[in-house]
Scaffold this active site. Structure first.
Site, mmCIF file in Angstrom:
data_model
loop_
_atom_site.group_PDB
_atom_site.id
_atom_site.type_symbol
_atom_site.label_atom_id
_atom_site.label_comp_id
_atom_site.label_asym_id
_atom_site.label_seq_id
_atom_site.Cartn_x
_atom_site.Cartn_y
_atom_site.Cartn_z
ATOM 1 N N LYS A 111 -6.501 11.897 10.058
ATOM 2 C CA LYS A 111 -7.741 12.289 10.737
ATOM 3 C C LYS A 111 -8.517 13.299 9.903
ATOM 4 C CE LYS A 111 -6.781 11.400 15.587
ATOM 5 N NZ LYS A 111 -6.678 11.971 16.914
ATOM 6 N N LYS A 194 -4.690 0.120 14.107
ATOM 7 C CA LYS A 194 -4.251 -0.008 15.504
ATOM 8 C C LYS A 194 -5.475 -0.009 16.422
ATOM 9 C CE LYS A 194 -3.643 4.722 16.594
ATOM 10 N NZ LYS A 194 -3.180 5.924 16.957
ATOM 11 N N LYS A 197 -9.322 4.023 20.916
ATOM 12 C CA LYS A 197 -10.381 4.259 21.886
ATOM 13 C C LYS A 197 -11.758 4.408 21.246
ATOM 14 C CE LYS A 197 -7.578 7.003 24.122
ATOM 15 N NZ LYS A 197 -7.071 8.212 24.716
HETATM 16 P P1 TYM Z 1 -3.505 8.761 23.201
HETATM 17 O O1 TYM Z 1 -4.435 9.270 24.240
HETATM 18 O O2 TYM Z 1 -4.062 8.454 21.848
HETATM 19 O O3 TYM Z 1 -2.772 7.452 23.716
HETATM 20 C C1 TYM Z 1 -2.131 7.401 24.992
HETATM 21 C C2 TYM Z 1 -0.892 6.522 24.929
HETATM 22 O O4 TYM Z 1 -1.265 5.185 24.525
HETATM 23 C C3 TYM Z 1 -0.472 4.793 23.397
HETATM 24 N N1 TYM Z 1 -1.295 3.957 22.505
HETATM 25 C C4 TYM Z 1 -0.921 2.765 22.036
HETATM 26 N N2 TYM Z 1 0.189 2.031 22.221
HETATM 27 C C5 TYM Z 1 0.233 0.808 21.603
HETATM 28 N N3 TYM Z 1 -0.751 0.335 20.812
HETATM 29 C C6 TYM Z 1 -1.886 1.040 20.586
HETATM 30 N N4 TYM Z 1 -2.855 0.538 19.828
HETATM 31 C C7 TYM Z 1 -2.007 2.316 21.209
HETATM 32 N N5 TYM Z 1 -2.979 3.265 21.212
HETATM 33 C C8 TYM Z 1 -2.522 4.262 22.012
HETATM 34 C C9 TYM Z 1 -0.085 6.102 22.708
HETATM 35 O O5 TYM Z 1 1.072 5.948 21.908
HETATM 36 C C10 TYM Z 1 0.131 7.011 23.887
HETATM 37 O O6 TYM Z 1 1.433 6.857 24.420
HETATM 38 N N6 TYM Z 1 -1.073 12.853 21.626
HETATM 39 C C11 TYM Z 1 -1.165 11.863 22.670
HETATM 40 C C12 TYM Z 1 -1.386 12.436 24.047
HETATM 41 C C13 TYM Z 1 -0.417 13.470 24.464
HETATM 42 C C14 TYM Z 1 0.913 13.255 24.897
HETATM 43 C C15 TYM Z 1 1.426 14.537 25.216
HETATM 44 C C16 TYM Z 1 1.696 12.107 25.032
HETATM 45 C C17 TYM Z 1 -0.655 14.810 24.531
HETATM 46 N N7 TYM Z 1 0.455 15.450 24.983
HETATM 47 C C18 TYM Z 1 2.732 14.675 25.660
HETATM 48 C C19 TYM Z 1 3.000 12.271 25.481
HETATM 49 C C20 TYM Z 1 3.512 13.538 25.793
HETATM 50 C C21 TYM Z 1 -2.321 10.923 22.382
HETATM 51 O O7 TYM Z 1 -3.256 11.298 21.691
HETATM 52 O O8 TYM Z 1 -2.262 9.740 23.039
#
Ligand code: TYM
Length: 329
Positions: A111, A194, A197
């Site tokens: 990033k 991947k 969003k």
């Molecule tokens: P975030 O908001 O990017 O994504 C949320 C969840 O969706 C999963 N995900 C995917 N899984 C499969 N294929 C994809 N293309 C894909 N894109 C997203 C992510 O793996 C995630 O599980 N840092 C985290 C948010 C967070 C968090 C936490 C998660 C903050 N604190 C504590 C777990 C525990 C994030 O940015 O997820």
């Protein structure tokens, strides 16, 4: 009872990757475990956000959880910034994690490169400390996430183990649970990336609330390759491999079983589109219901924050005490 924690950043429409990589596991987990699910709005501030859009995205993301099938009376659903213990524990974690460890995070490196090197926000660099705090506050055993979060879970475990060794048993050491299939759903137009969003690839991203027509059109136009042979080969045929994995994930069959059922791409795409339309139909229906009543969502989130804070405040107090911070008299 086993404790589960996971979160989603409110930073745009939720998509099929979120659904298959994360939400679907959570919906299953909520029947069995004590689950805490969080709209992690503080994490969104690591990059520029328009304030009114962030507020809206926070509500939309909460509606997304409910649309995916999260039952608010079976688990605790809340917004991260409503529970001040998150940034407070994050500071303690920042003071136990090293600059070197944070520098090695691939998500930060990617990033930072994409967003212009030195001008990236300090919060983007220290983000894993906040994520570790999110998880550790709830004495979490399991963290169901997609594949891209594995490294963040590793650092969370390292933080917990190191803290316990240095200051005495304080934190539960959590484990990541990553789904066997669709842990990394790829963009339909750029299968080397991947699905995410960002608004950058609307045709490559299936949103959780897309209409059947949109789903059919996006799957039909998905990029594959020109050799025309149906076989699972993520290296040489990443577009097709993604479609096969998606089909396996939504039908519960193995990738090989799916691949052996097709000789051409067209019928695979048609069946996949239909299967996705069906899989997302209940999500779309629940979305329409919840979006009509934002007052109900605000009340639910208020109750969730109260319950979350009652757990988080105890863990934070334990950590502060362990590190030698003087309790207020
Ligand atoms: P975030 O908001 O990017 O994504 C949320 C969840 O969706 C999963 N995900 C995917 N899984 C499969 N294929 C994809 N293309 C894909 N894109 C997203 C992510 O793996 C995630 O599980 N840092 C985290 C948010 C967070 C968090 C936490 C998660 C903050 N604190 C504590 C777990 C525990 C994030 O940015 O997820």
């Amino acid at each position: 009872m086993t404790r589960v924690f996971s979160g989603v950043k409110p930073s745009g429409a939720l998509h099929l990757g979120n659904y298959l990589g994360a939400f679907r596991q959570w919906v299953a987990d909520q029947q069995e475990f004590d689950c805490y699910f969080c709209v992690v709005d503080l994490h969104s501030l690591t990059v520029e956000q328009d304030p009114s859009q962030l507020r809206q995205a926070t509500i939309e993301t909460a509606i997304g959880f409910l649309s995916a099938g999260i039952e608010p009376d079976q688990c605790t659903l809340f917004v991260q910034s409503h529970v001040h213990e998150h940034p407070e524990l994050a500071w303690l974690v920042e003071c136990t994690v090293s600059f070197g460890e944070l520098s090695r995070m691939t998500q930060f490196k990617d990033k930072a490169k994409a967003k212009g090197g030195e001008s990236v926000r300090a919060g983007l660099f220290t983000y894993p400390a906040l994520m570790a705090a999110d998880i550790l506050l709830y004495d979490t055993d399991r963290v169901p996430v997609g594949d891209d979060q594995r490294q963040h879970l590793e650092i969370t475990r390292d933080v917990a183990i190191r803290f316990n060794n240095r200051y005495g048993e304080t934190f539960v050491v959590p484990e990541a649970t990553v789904p066997r299939l669709a842990a990394r759903v790829m963009d339909l137009q750029h299968p080397e990336n991947k699905m995410s969003k960002s608004d950058e690839s609307p045709q490559g991203t299936i949103d959780m609330t897309d209409t059947p027509e949109q789903i059919v059109q996006k799957v039909r136009r998905a990029v594959t390759d020109t050799d025309g042979e149906v076989r699972y080969d993520p290296e040489l045929k990443p577009g097709l491999a993604n479609l096969l994995e998606l089909m396996a994930a939504v039908t519960g069959r193995s990738v090989d079983e799916v691949a052996s059922g097709y000789e051409q791409y067209g019928p695979l795409k048609a069946d996949l589109a239909e299967a996705l339309v069906e899989a997302l139909r209940p999500v779309r229906e629940r979305y329409a219901r919840y979006a009509a009543d934002p007052g109900e969502i605000a009340a639910l989130l208020g109750q969730g924050a109260e319950k979350a804070a009652s757990v988080a405040s105890k863990t934070l107090a334990r950590a502060k005490d362990a590190m030698g911070l003087l309790p207020r008299g």
